[in-house]
Design a protein around this motif. Sequence first.
Motif, PDB file in Angstrom:
ATOM      1  N   GLY A 167     -15.164  10.524   0.889  1.00  0.00           N
ATOM      2  CA  GLY A 167     -15.877  11.550   2.519  1.00  0.00           C
ATOM      3  C   GLY A 167     -16.340  10.201   3.445  1.00  0.00           C
ATOM      4  N   ARG A 168     -17.120   9.279   2.974  1.00  0.00           N
ATOM      5  CA  ARG A 168     -17.027   7.641   3.072  1.00  0.00           C
ATOM      6  C   ARG A 168     -15.668   7.289   4.315  1.00  0.00           C
ATOM      7  NH1 ARG A 168     -22.880   7.036   3.122  1.00  0.00           N
ATOM      8  NH2 ARG A 168     -24.030   9.731   2.469  1.00  0.00           N
ATOM      9  N   ALA A 169     -15.321   7.409   2.699  1.00  0.00           N
ATOM     10  CA  ALA A 169     -13.951   6.697   3.596  1.00  0.00           C
ATOM     11  C   ALA A 169     -12.941   7.152   5.218  1.00  0.00           C
ATOM     12  CB  ALA A 169     -12.354   6.504   2.676  1.00  0.00           C
ATOM     13  N   ALA A 170     -12.943   8.714   4.622  1.00  0.00           N
ATOM     14  CA  ALA A 170     -12.257   9.235   6.375  1.00  0.00           C
ATOM     15  C   ALA A 170     -13.688   9.245   7.124  1.00  0.00           C
ATOM     16  CB  ALA A 170     -12.179  10.753   5.792  1.00  0.00           C
ATOM     17  N   LEU A 171     -14.666   8.653   7.042  1.00  0.00           N
ATOM     18  CA  LEU A 171     -15.414   8.701   8.442  1.00  0.00           C
ATOM     19  C   LEU A 171     -15.456   6.804   8.377  1.00  0.00           C
ATOM     20  CD1 LEU A 171     -18.181   9.042   9.961  1.00  0.00           C
ATOM     21  CD2 LEU A 171     -19.853   8.309   8.759  1.00  0.00           C
ATOM     22  N   ALA A 172     -15.089   5.898   7.622  1.00  0.00           N
ATOM     23  CA  ALA A 172     -14.517   4.731   8.216  1.00  0.00           C
ATOM     24  C   ALA A 172     -13.775   4.711   9.050  1.00  0.00           C
ATOM     25  CB  ALA A 172     -14.624   3.440   7.052  1.00  0.00           C
ATOM     26  N   GLN A 173     -12.715   5.036   8.324  1.00  0.00           N
ATOM     27  CA  GLN A 173     -11.513   5.245   9.455  1.00  0.00           C
ATOM     28  C   GLN A 173     -11.617   5.959  10.614  1.00  0.00           C
ATOM     29  OE1 GLN A 173      -6.504   6.244   9.129  1.00  0.00           O
ATOM     30  NE2 GLN A 173      -7.708   6.219   7.334  1.00  0.00           N
ATOM     31  N   ALA A 174     -12.550   7.037  11.206  1.00  0.00           N
ATOM     32  CA  ALA A 174     -12.508   7.561  12.122  1.00  0.00           C
ATOM     33  C   ALA A 174     -13.338   7.268  12.961  1.00  0.00           C
ATOM     34  CB  ALA A 174     -13.430   9.661  11.554  1.00  0.00           C
ATOM     35  N   VAL A 175     -13.786   5.394  12.367  1.00  0.00           N
ATOM     36  CA  VAL A 175     -15.137   4.747  13.004  1.00  0.00           C
ATOM     37  C   VAL A 175     -13.319   3.862  14.557  1.00  0.00           C
ATOM     38  CG1 VAL A 175     -16.218   2.794  13.279  1.00  0.00           C
ATOM     39  CG2 VAL A 175     -17.231   4.401  12.227  1.00  0.00           C
ATOM     40  N   LEU A 176     -12.645   3.281  12.899  1.00  0.00           N
ATOM     41  CA  LEU A 176     -11.881   2.554  13.045  1.00  0.00           C
ATOM     42  C   LEU A 176     -10.885   3.331  14.967  1.00  0.00           C
ATOM     43  CD1 LEU A 176     -10.347  -0.173  13.291  1.00  0.00           C
ATOM     44  CD2 LEU A 176      -8.827   1.509  11.567  1.00  0.00           C
ATOM     45  N   HIS A 177     -10.721   4.413  14.697  1.00  0.00           N
ATOM     46  CA  HIS A 177      -9.911   5.324  15.684  1.00  0.00           C
ATOM     47  C   HIS A 177     -11.212   5.394  16.913  1.00  0.00           C
ATOM     48  CE1 HIS A 177      -7.704   7.803  12.540  1.00  0.00           C
ATOM     49  NE2 HIS A 177      -7.585   6.451  12.191  1.00  0.00           N
ATOM     50  N   THR A 195      -4.936  -8.381   7.478  1.00  0.00           N
ATOM     51  CA  THR A 195      -5.838  -8.036   7.846  1.00  0.00           C
ATOM     52  C   THR A 195      -7.345  -7.577   7.072  1.00  0.00           C
ATOM     53  OG1 THR A 195      -5.682  -8.259  10.541  1.00  0.00           O
ATOM     54  CG2 THR A 195      -7.971  -7.790   9.733  1.00  0.00           C
ATOM     55  N   PHE A 196      -7.379  -6.493   6.697  1.00  0.00           N
ATOM     56  CA  PHE A 196      -7.860  -5.555   6.336  1.00  0.00           C
ATOM     57  C   PHE A 196      -8.331  -6.550   4.195  1.00  0.00           C
ATOM     58  CE2 PHE A 196      -9.173  -2.520   2.493  1.00  0.00           C
ATOM     59  CZ  PHE A 196     -10.249  -1.780   3.305  1.00  0.00           C
ATOM     60  N   GLU A 197      -7.107  -6.590   4.342  1.00  0.00           N
ATOM     61  CA  GLU A 197      -7.632  -7.171   2.433  1.00  0.00           C
ATOM     62  C   GLU A 197      -8.233  -9.145   2.817  1.00  0.00           C
ATOM     63  OE1 GLU A 197      -6.586  -6.039  -0.119  1.00  0.00           O
ATOM     64  OE2 GLU A 197      -6.057  -4.202   0.495  1.00  0.00           O
ATOM     65  N   ARG A 198      -7.712  -9.694   4.022  1.00  0.00           N
ATOM     66  CA  ARG A 198      -8.544 -10.909   4.081  1.00  0.00           C
ATOM     67  C   ARG A 198     -10.312 -10.394   4.636  1.00  0.00           C
ATOM     68  NH1 ARG A 198      -6.073 -11.967   8.109  1.00  0.00           N
ATOM     69  NH2 ARG A 198      -6.764 -11.766   9.956  1.00  0.00           N
ATOM     70  N   CYS A 199     -10.648  -9.513   5.032  1.00  0.00           N
ATOM     71  CA  CYS A 199     -11.585  -8.802   5.503  1.00  0.00           C
ATOM     72  C   CYS A 199     -12.711  -8.764   4.564  1.00  0.00           C
ATOM     73  CB  CYS A 199     -12.241  -8.078   6.460  1.00  0.00           C
ATOM     74  SG  CYS A 199     -11.474  -8.491   8.568  1.00  0.00           S
ATOM     75  N   VAL A 200     -11.624  -8.094   3.121  1.00  0.00           N
ATOM     76  CA  VAL A 200     -12.838  -7.454   2.788  1.00  0.00           C
ATOM     77  C   VAL A 200     -13.103  -8.836   1.306  1.00  0.00           C
ATOM     78  CG1 VAL A 200     -12.209  -5.221   2.938  1.00  0.00           C
ATOM     79  CG2 VAL A 200     -11.063  -6.092   1.369  1.00  0.00           C
ATOM     80  N   ASP A 259      -7.435   5.467   4.364  1.00  0.00           N
ATOM     81  CA  ASP A 259      -7.801   5.679   3.489  1.00  0.00           C
ATOM     82  C   ASP A 259      -7.857   5.610   2.013  1.00  0.00           C
ATOM     83  OD1 ASP A 259      -9.290   7.896   5.653  1.00  0.00           O
ATOM     84  OD2 ASP A 259      -7.810   9.398   4.842  1.00  0.00           O
ATOM     85  N   GLY A 260      -7.469   5.591   1.646  1.00  0.00           N
ATOM     86  CA  GLY A 260      -7.370   5.180  -0.306  1.00  0.00           C
ATOM     87  C   GLY A 260      -7.874   3.218  -0.035  1.00  0.00           C
ATOM     88  N   LYS A 261      -7.073   3.029   0.568  1.00  0.00           N
ATOM     89  CA  LYS A 261      -7.726   1.254   0.742  1.00  0.00           C
ATOM     90  C   LYS A 261      -9.155   1.472   0.512  1.00  0.00           C
ATOM     91  CE  LYS A 261      -3.972  -1.181   2.849  1.00  0.00           C
ATOM     92  NZ  LYS A 261      -3.211  -2.015   1.597  1.00  0.00           N
ATOM     93  N   ILE A 262      -9.866   2.587   1.769  1.00  0.00           N
ATOM     94  CA  ILE A 262     -10.888   2.105   1.839  1.00  0.00           C
ATOM     95  C   ILE A 262     -11.756   2.583   1.001  1.00  0.00           C
ATOM     96  CG2 ILE A 262     -13.407   2.118   3.446  1.00  0.00           C
ATOM     97  CD1 ILE A 262     -11.501   2.780   5.603  1.00  0.00           C
ATOM     98  N   ALA A 263     -11.248   3.689   0.490  1.00  0.00           N
ATOM     99  CA  ALA A 263     -12.263   4.692  -0.889  1.00  0.00           C
ATOM    100  C   ALA A 263     -11.511   3.578  -2.107  1.00  0.00           C
ATOM    101  CB  ALA A 263     -11.554   5.598  -1.200  1.00  0.00           C
ATOM    102  N   GLU A 264     -10.892   3.003  -2.191  1.00  0.00           N
ATOM    103  CA  GLU A 264     -10.652   1.915  -3.443  1.00  0.00           C
ATOM    104  C   GLU A 264     -11.865   0.808  -3.556  1.00  0.00           C
ATOM    105  OE1 GLU A 264      -6.993  -0.942  -5.954  1.00  0.00           O
ATOM    106  OE2 GLU A 264      -7.076   0.109  -4.386  1.00  0.00           O
ATOM    107  N   LEU A 265     -12.302   0.399  -2.238  1.00  0.00           N
ATOM    108  CA  LEU A 265     -12.903  -0.273  -2.123  1.00  0.00           C
ATOM    109  C   LEU A 265     -14.599   0.646  -2.371  1.00  0.00           C
ATOM    110  CD1 LEU A 265     -13.979  -3.127  -0.249  1.00  0.00           C
ATOM    111  CD2 LEU A 265     -13.483  -2.494   1.272  1.00  0.00           C
ATOM    112  N   LEU A 266     -14.775   1.321  -1.334  1.00  0.00           N
ATOM    113  CA  LEU A 266     -15.876   2.245  -1.953  1.00  0.00           C
ATOM    114  C   LEU A 266     -15.967   1.937  -3.490  1.00  0.00           C
ATOM    115  CD1 LEU A 266     -15.984   3.958   1.285  1.00  0.00           C
ATOM    116  CD2 LEU A 266     -17.328   1.467   0.991  1.00  0.00           C
ATOM    117  N   GLY A 267     -15.092   2.891  -4.349  1.00  0.00           N
ATOM    118  CA  GLY A 267     -15.449   3.404  -5.544  1.00  0.00           C
ATOM    119  C   GLY A 267     -15.534   1.928  -6.246  1.00  0.00           C
TER     120      GLY A 267
END
Length: 199
Positions: free
Chosen positions: A161-171, A74-79, A137-145
């Motif tokens: 830091g923003r990748a960790a925040l993004a996952q925190a929102v998901l939690h 789902t993540f890969e399809r969305c991004v 975290d790694g997937k989101i960081a890769e996207l943001l990077g």
Amino acid sequence: MVRRTRGRPRQYDEVAALQAAVQVFWLHGFSATSLDDLAVAMGMNRPSIYRAFGDKEVIYRRAMEAFVREMDATFERCVCGAAHPRDGLRRFYMEALATYTAGDRAKGCLVMCTAATAAADYSDIRDDLLQIMQRLDGKIAELLGAARDSGLLPERFDVQGRAALAQAVLHSLSLRARAGSSAETLEQLVRSGLEAMFS
């Protein structure tokens, strides 16, 4: 490679049985789910479950793995193809919410709503949970990077830091969905979370 011995063919669908186990664990959690519960849902007797899958912890870990594979897809399809990571993450959050709130009773995320409680007593589940979180975290960081490197985000953008925040929102979305928060509240959290991430 594991060799299969000749004998009577299997009388069950392994994928369907595992998906049934996912639903039981997702609703009741690890500790509150018994092998009898799994036997009923999976359409198998207890000896057959042991032979095919192993004990309850092994089944639970495989259920988590199956759930995570679906969410990874789902993540890969969305991004994929999103003009900006904000757009991709928004789609992912909304798809995740659809999963978390599906059915008559919102269950949140299988992993975050059940593994966190089991992790205190089961080291393998704890290790699985940490690896799942680190991978996301790694997937989101890769996207943001990638977005930062292409100029869509500032050079000093804190990718990790923003990748960790993004996952925190998901939690938070997962827990609030399971607790019964309204769709309006959850969607507002998506908007506020994205604003904080990209401000």
